[in-house]
Design a protein around this motif. Sequence first.
Motif, PDB file in Angstrom:
ATOM      1  N   VAL A  29      -8.267  17.842  19.778  1.00 47.58           N
ATOM      2  CA  VAL A  29      -8.832  16.739  19.005  1.00 47.58           C
ATOM      3  C   VAL A  29      -8.823  15.439  19.807  1.00 47.58           C
ATOM      4  O   VAL A  29      -9.780  14.673  19.785  1.00 47.58           O
ATOM      5  CB  VAL A  29      -8.046  16.561  17.682  1.00 47.58           C
ATOM      6  N   ALA A  30      -7.774  15.198  20.550  1.00 43.04           N
ATOM      7  CA  ALA A  30      -7.584  13.911  21.218  1.00 43.04           C
ATOM      8  C   ALA A  30      -8.439  13.732  22.468  1.00 43.04           C
ATOM      9  O   ALA A  30      -8.920  12.627  22.736  1.00 43.04           O
ATOM     10  CB  ALA A  30      -6.114  13.722  21.579  1.00 43.04           C
ATOM     11  N   PRO A  32     -11.609  14.668  23.449  1.00 45.39           N
ATOM     12  CA  PRO A  32     -12.959  14.123  23.276  1.00 45.39           C
ATOM     13  C   PRO A  32     -12.944  12.659  22.820  1.00 45.39           C
ATOM     14  O   PRO A  32     -13.773  11.858  23.258  1.00 45.39           O
ATOM     15  CB  PRO A  32     -13.589  15.022  22.207  1.00 45.39           C
ATOM     16  N   GLN A  33     -12.013  12.310  21.957  1.00 46.53           N
ATOM     17  CA  GLN A  33     -11.914  10.917  21.523  1.00 46.53           C
ATOM     18  C   GLN A  33     -11.521  10.005  22.676  1.00 46.53           C
ATOM     19  O   GLN A  33     -12.034   8.900  22.800  1.00 46.53           O
ATOM     20  CB  GLN A  33     -10.906  10.789  20.377  1.00 46.53           C
ATOM     21  N   TYR A  34     -10.623  10.475  23.519  1.00 47.69           N
ATOM     22  CA  TYR A  34     -10.204   9.688  24.681  1.00 47.69           C
ATOM     23  C   TYR A  34     -11.388   9.448  25.614  1.00 47.69           C
ATOM     24  O   TYR A  34     -11.590   8.334  26.102  1.00 47.69           O
ATOM     25  CB  TYR A  34      -9.080  10.416  25.423  1.00 47.69           C
ATOM     26  N   ARG A  35     -12.192  10.472  25.847  1.00 47.63           N
ATOM     27  CA  ARG A  35     -13.373  10.308  26.699  1.00 47.63           C
ATOM     28  C   ARG A  35     -14.350   9.308  26.090  1.00 47.63           C
ATOM     29  O   ARG A  35     -14.944   8.496  26.797  1.00 47.63           O
ATOM     30  CB  ARG A  35     -14.058  11.659  26.912  1.00 47.63           C
ATOM     31  N   THR A  36     -14.531   9.364  24.795  1.00 47.88           N
ATOM     32  CA  THR A  36     -15.427   8.420  24.127  1.00 47.88           C
ATOM     33  C   THR A  36     -14.926   6.996  24.289  1.00 47.88           C
ATOM     34  O   THR A  36     -15.700   6.092  24.623  1.00 47.88           O
ATOM     35  CB  THR A  36     -15.545   8.771  22.623  1.00 47.88           C
ATOM     36  N   TYR A  37     -13.643   6.772  24.078  1.00 47.47           N
ATOM     37  CA  TYR A  37     -13.091   5.425  24.197  1.00 47.47           C
ATOM     38  C   TYR A  37     -13.160   4.899  25.618  1.00 47.47           C
ATOM     39  O   TYR A  37     -13.490   3.735  25.843  1.00 47.47           O
ATOM     40  CB  TYR A  37     -11.647   5.383  23.690  1.00 47.47           C
ATOM     41  N   THR A  38     -12.880   5.738  26.606  1.00 47.48           N
ATOM     42  CA  THR A  38     -12.944   5.267  27.992  1.00 47.48           C
ATOM     43  C   THR A  38     -14.382   4.980  28.408  1.00 47.48           C
ATOM     44  O   THR A  38     -14.643   4.013  29.130  1.00 47.48           O
ATOM     45  CB  THR A  38     -12.306   6.278  28.965  1.00 47.48           C
ATOM     46  N   THR A  39     -15.327   5.777  27.933  1.00 47.04           N
ATOM     47  CA  THR A  39     -16.732   5.528  28.241  1.00 47.04           C
ATOM     48  C   THR A  39     -17.198   4.223  27.611  1.00 47.04           C
ATOM     49  O   THR A  39     -17.911   3.440  28.237  1.00 47.04           O
ATOM     50  CB  THR A  39     -17.598   6.701  27.752  1.00 47.04           C
ATOM     51  N   ARG A  40     -16.789   3.962  26.384  1.00 47.90           N
ATOM     52  CA  ARG A  40     -17.137   2.687  25.740  1.00 47.90           C
ATOM     53  C   ARG A  40     -16.535   1.507  26.491  1.00 47.90           C
ATOM     54  O   ARG A  40     -17.173   0.466  26.637  1.00 47.90           O
ATOM     55  CB  ARG A  40     -16.636   2.669  24.296  1.00 47.90           C
ATOM     56  N   VAL A 137     -23.463   7.329  22.245  1.00 44.72           N
ATOM     57  CA  VAL A 137     -22.202   6.585  22.219  1.00 44.72           C
ATOM     58  C   VAL A 137     -22.276   5.389  23.169  1.00 44.72           C
ATOM     59  O   VAL A 137     -21.942   4.260  22.805  1.00 44.72           O
ATOM     60  CB  VAL A 137     -21.015   7.505  22.598  1.00 44.72           C
TER      61      VAL A 137
END
Length: 147
Positions: A29-30, A32-40, A137
């Motif tokens: 779970v964590a 994919p969310q971490y990748r999204t936050y770092t990309t943002r 995103v």
Amino acid sequence: MQLKQRAQQGFTLIELMIVVAIIGILAAVALPQYRTYTTRAKAANAITVGDAYKSAVALCIQEKGGVATGCDLGTNGIPNTVATKEVASVDVKDGAITLTLADIGKDTATKTIKFDVANVVGDAVIWKTTTTVTDTVIKDAIEKNNT
């Protein structure tokens, strides 16, 4: 005859398997969310690079009496390209700023963010932001609060 009971020496195999399963679920779970936050965050850093150029172009427009013509890269107080981890190059032509992205994730290398002068109202310059990034995103992170 009395048997001595031994104190437990460690965890049982089933307890260890449960812990490993829980860690696996959390990681699934964590990550994919971490990748999204770092990309943002990388997209936000790219926009921050553009802010310095936006300020310089706005000053150039004010000095030219509200006209963006001639506000180009390396002239009239607009700095030359400074590459960063997120931005490979910057181009400024008649006030239009184009940031060419480095690889910040999800096929963004050579994609662009463009800040066009939409309108000049008094001393304020109103910008229109467009991008060639296709990932929703990253595109949302770029266009949010920048249009």
